[in-house]
Enzyme design. Structure first.
Site, short mmCIF file in Angstrom:
data_model
loop_
_atom_site.label_atom_id
_atom_site.label_comp_id
_atom_site.label_asym_id
_atom_site.label_seq_id
_atom_site.Cartn_x
_atom_site.Cartn_y
_atom_site.Cartn_z
CG ASP A 161 -2.22 0.75 0.95
OD1 ASP A 161 -2.24 1.61 0.05
OD2 ASP A 161 -3.22 0.49 1.65
CD GLU A 187 -19.60 6.44 4.36
OE1 GLU A 187 -19.43 5.62 5.29
OE2 GLU A 187 -20.52 6.35 3.54
#
Length: 886
Positions: free
Chosen positions: A269, A631
């Site tokens: 990542d 979110e």
């Protein structure tokens, strides 16, 4: 016209020089050799620096070997993202709500087709940039264990079996069916045990029990590798058992490669390798060299961002062997060869995919069908829906009714000519008058787009919106190539052209007209530019109020130069129309473009307008919920109910709740349309609204799908892929990764709406449940059959759900999904369904993490939801025990 693949563009000159010297083609250029032989030969010719240069996501060209530049980072979660217009499907959680695994395969196929088309077009223009490659960093198959996680919207929900089945289908669709080449390479993520909080993801250490690890967190990844044959995996930020996931030998070597026989490559990542040594993260290594060495030795082959460039010094310091570097580089070039990047276009069928397939009519139709199937009907008192024919006036209220982000979600494709929910209602209910009011902000202190209702092209016009003038250069000289009315300034032009007449890399837009406030007073405004961190030096924008400049951004020589996104406050003395002008100049090749004019209005003024609209209407449609601007992934937001991308509460935000209660007080029928990426505790709406429809972030065709569902053209058949809890009191702490009392498999309370729940406009009946045997030996399979009949008067979709109740141990799930099929049935039609439960499906995981088929008595249920006393069921027993591979 056919054109060369990426490698051939660079290889052409190199090959010509080889033949000019009358030498044989080098082995790595010889298609008659095996791929492994070609890769081994190529890597043997590379210097250490060259090999290391290929181990970061933005890998540069090596001209002397004919290797072109390649960027490993591309996004395709629910459409090819960040590279211009593409077909945008519902957000992943909405795709999961279809409970339609074959459809996920179709979506994957469509996304990979458009990825190849964009790649081919990019190479034609010598573009080797991020987001234009063929290694797609999707799907996200983490288990959505807690509704507070902001990135849960990117997943397929809370269930390992559902996630695994959908993930396998999506991966297969992405990678294609050609026996010789991958269409694209899928990258399931984030491996492993990763699901928030976002605020601690770079430093968190998760210590799952062996039962939870093998029962919940790993099965979907195992399926993606062993069944879907994903050729890439992304490792996570967090640590597992005190070892960062991207340096975790147990995960990356023993489980992934030894147990599951994974042959592909692992990517980190972004910034995950830096986390190994950063003092604010894991801080387990002293520097980039030792951190990079640890990542490579554990099996992480490439780093997102440039950290792995430290590997040259790591080798020189003896921290890692060059042979370890060779192994990773060979894996990376195996992928490039298997994508066909070093072979003739005549051999690679995918090289012929034309750019014209992007957002083609067939792809648009699939996006619409997926959106239709993603709709989940949660409540429908007295058959409130479909709305009755002949309704004269409809009030559309709420912050999600006219916001682009609410149909996009995150990691999204760029929709061409997006239709917002209120406009979908207008288009579908042509015989009704539609009154729109923004109604409320998302939450107190959260900005949202300035609504069309206070914007007009001039002081006398009844038309809503501003006049937009579009210029084909980043200046306002000459005449605009297009003039139109834009209902609001809320645009996403990420590497895309605002209109076909102007280029994507340089243009200007000027909006002019009037703005009239609902009340006199001070108002806070802002201009948002996507991913403008920082803005390109030639990115400029400005706002003029009554011809006076009030805000803007430009290079240092300009007068207005606030840092970051500009915020400005206007004191407006009245409710009259005042002139407003917004100017936007964009010049940045392959950089993001787009602009939103936002405000932070008084809640009372917005609510007043919503009540006024409701009083005039026959029915109120309230578009409420969440936003991907609230979110999402590690976001800089901290307001009541939200923190850093996650949620601190699962209730509907107070501002929206107050609006709902105010419009309901008018006595008009109330239909709540939820648009969100995670579960909401809408207890008040469940008690007081006439109907509730869950629409998620529904993609480019979402507005139409919502409208068709409300008027009955689409009969909703979606099911919840997550549990909707009644309150946070029902959940353990967010950072507690233990599965006890989480998800439908272990939750012991009463949810607001259960996993697998969804209503229909028709009814279905189940009968004739049959088992292939009532007793089987461990290791054998079981066949379960049943009949389903549409007993109502409308055609509709039913999802047949099979649940297994295993013999209970101290760690057994209460029940678990082990089969599902989505079917379309005409009124009165019956269908026969069959499920095959193989040994792995029939197995359980014990306290030590061992998976085995165990002796005992089992119950199987088949119905349209989780088992109830009315669900048809059958018992069977298993004799013997058989342990299964990890």
């Amino acid at each position: 016209m056919r054109f060369a693949s990426a490698s051939l563009v660079v290889l052409a000159t190199f090959t010509a020089s080889v033949f000019a010297q009358n030498t044989k083609p080098l082995p790595y250029m010889n298609p008659a050799l095996s791929t492994q032989q070609r890769v081994d030969d190529l890597v043997s010719r590379m210097t250490l620096d060259e090999k290391v240069s290929q181990m970061v996501n933005a890998s540069p060209a090596i001209p002397r070997l004919g290797i072109p530049a390649y960027d490993w980072w591309s996004e395709g979660l629910h459409g090819i993202a960040r590279s211009g217009y593409a077909t945008m499907f519902p957000q992943a959680i909405g795709m999961a709500a279809t409970w339609n695994a074959p459809m996920l395969g179709q979506i994957g196929t469509t996304i990979s087709t458009e990825a190849r088309a964009k790649y081919n077009e990019a190479i034609r223009h010598d573009i080797h940039s991020i987001y234009y490659g063929l290694t797609i960093w999707s799907p996200n198959i983490n288990i959505f264990r807690d509704p507070r996680w902001g990135r849960g919207q990117e997943t397929y929900g809370e269930d390992p079996y559902l996630t695994g089945q959908l993930g396998v289908s999506f991966v297969k669709g992405l990678q294609g069916t050609d026996p010789n080449y991958f269409k694209v390479i899928a990258t399931p993520k984030h491996f492993a045990v990763h699901s928030g909080p976002e605020s601690t993801r770079h430093s968190a250490n998760v210590e799952p029990t062996q039962h939870d690890l093998w029962d919940t967190y790993l099965p979907a990844f195992r399926a993606a590798v062993t069944e879907g044959h994903a050729d890439s995996i992304m490792c996570a930020y967090n640590a597992v058992d005190h070892s960062p996931a991207c340096a975790n030998e147990e995960l990356l070597q023993h489980i992934l490669r030894d147990d599951w026989k994974f042959k592909g490559f692992v990517t980190s990542d972004c910034g995950a390798i830096d986390d190994f040594y950063m003092s604010t993260a894991h801080h387990l290594f002293p520097d980039a060299e030792s951190a990079s060495a640890a990542g490579v030795k554990a099996g992480t082959d490439t780093s997102c961002v440039s950290t792995y460039l430290a590997l040259t010094d790591a080798v020189k310091k003896g921290l890692v062997a060059e042979a370890d570097i060779d192994l990773s580089v060979k894996r990376l070039f195996m992928a490039r060869y298997q994508l066909g990047l070093f072979d003739s276009p005549a051999k690679v069928v995918y090289d012929a995919i034309p750019f014209s397939v992007v957002n083609s009519p067939a792809h648009q139709e699939l996006a619409l069908e997926v959106a239709r199937q993603s709709m989940v009907l949660l409540k429908n008192d007295e058959s409130m829906l479909p709305l009755r024919a002949g309704i004269k006036t409809i009030a559309v209220v709420g912050p999600n009714a006219a916001t682009l982000a609410a149909i996009e979600g995150n990691y999204n494709a760029i929709p061409l000519n997006p239709v917002l929910p209120v406009d979908g209602i207008v288009a579908e209910f042509k015989g009704a008058k539609v009154l729109y009011a923004q109604g409320s902000p998302y939450a107190d202190g959260v900005a949202l787009p300035v609504p069309r209702t206070i914007l007009h092209p001039d002081k006398n016009s009844t038309v809503e919106g501003l006049k937009g003038e579009y210029f084909a250069t980043n200046s306002f000289e000459g005449k605009p190539v297009l003039t139109r009315i834009d209902k609001q300034i809320d645009f996403d032009w990420n590497s895309a052209k605002p209109t076909p007449e102007i280029p994507a890399d340089a243009f200007a837009v000027r909006w002019t007209g009037t703005i009239a406030m609902p009340d006199a007073g001070k108002y806070d405004f802002s201009l948002q530019i996507p991913e403008c961190r920082p803005c390109h030096e030639e990115e400029r924008f400005a706002v003029y109020f009554d011809e006076k400049p009030v805000a803007g951004f430009a290079p240092a020589s300009a007068e207005y130069q606030p840092s970051g996104t500009p915020h400005f406050t206007l004191t407006i003395p009245d409710t009259k129309r005042h002139n407003i002008r917004v100017e936007y100049l964009h010049k940045a090749p392959l950089f993001n473009a787009g602009i939103t004019l936002e405000w932070s209005p008084k809640e009372s003024a917005l609510q007043k307008d919503a009540v006024a609209a409701a009083q005039k209407a026959d029915v109120v449609l309230a578009f409420v919920g969440l936003s991907p601007l609230l979110e999402g992934e590690e976001m800089p937001i901290h307001v009541e109910g939200f923190a850093g991308g996650d949620r601190t509460d699962i209730q509907l935000p107070a501002a929206q709740q107050q609006m709902l209660e105010a419009v309901a007080a008018t006595g008009k029928p109330l239909v709540v349309v939820l648009m969100n990426g995670s579960a909401l505790a809408v207890n008040w709406a469940n008690e007081h609204a006439n109907a509730i429809l869950e629409a998620w972030y529904p993609g480019q065709a979402g507005a139409r799908a919502i409208a068709e569902t409300l008027d009955g053209k689409n009969n909703p058949g979606g099911r919840l892929p997550v549990t909707f809890y009644a309150s946070l009191d029902q959940l353990p702490a967010f950072d507690n990764y233990a599965m006890a009392n989480r998800t439908y498999r272990y939750f012991k309370g009463a949810p607001l709406y259960g996993f697998g729940y969804g209503l229909s406009y028709t009814t279905f009946a189940y009968s004739n449940l049959k088992l292939s045997t009532n007793t089987l030996h461990a290791g054998d399979s079981l066949t379960v059959e049943a009949d389903i009949k549409n007993t109502g008067t409308r055609a509709g979709d039913e999802v047949a759900e099979l649940y297994l109740l295993p013999p209970q141990t101290t760690v057994s799930p209460i029940q678990e999904l082990n089969g599902f099929q989505r079917l379309h049935l005409a009124p009165g039609e019956s269908r026969h369904v069959s499920f095959t439960l193989d040994p792995r499906t029939l197995s359980q995981v014990d306290e030590k993490g061992t998976r085995a088929v165990s002796a005992g008595s089992y119950v199987v249920f088949v119905g349209g939801s989780q088992p109830t006393p009315q669900t048809i069921s059958a018992q069977f027993s298993i004799t013997g025990t058989e342990e299964l591979p990890r």
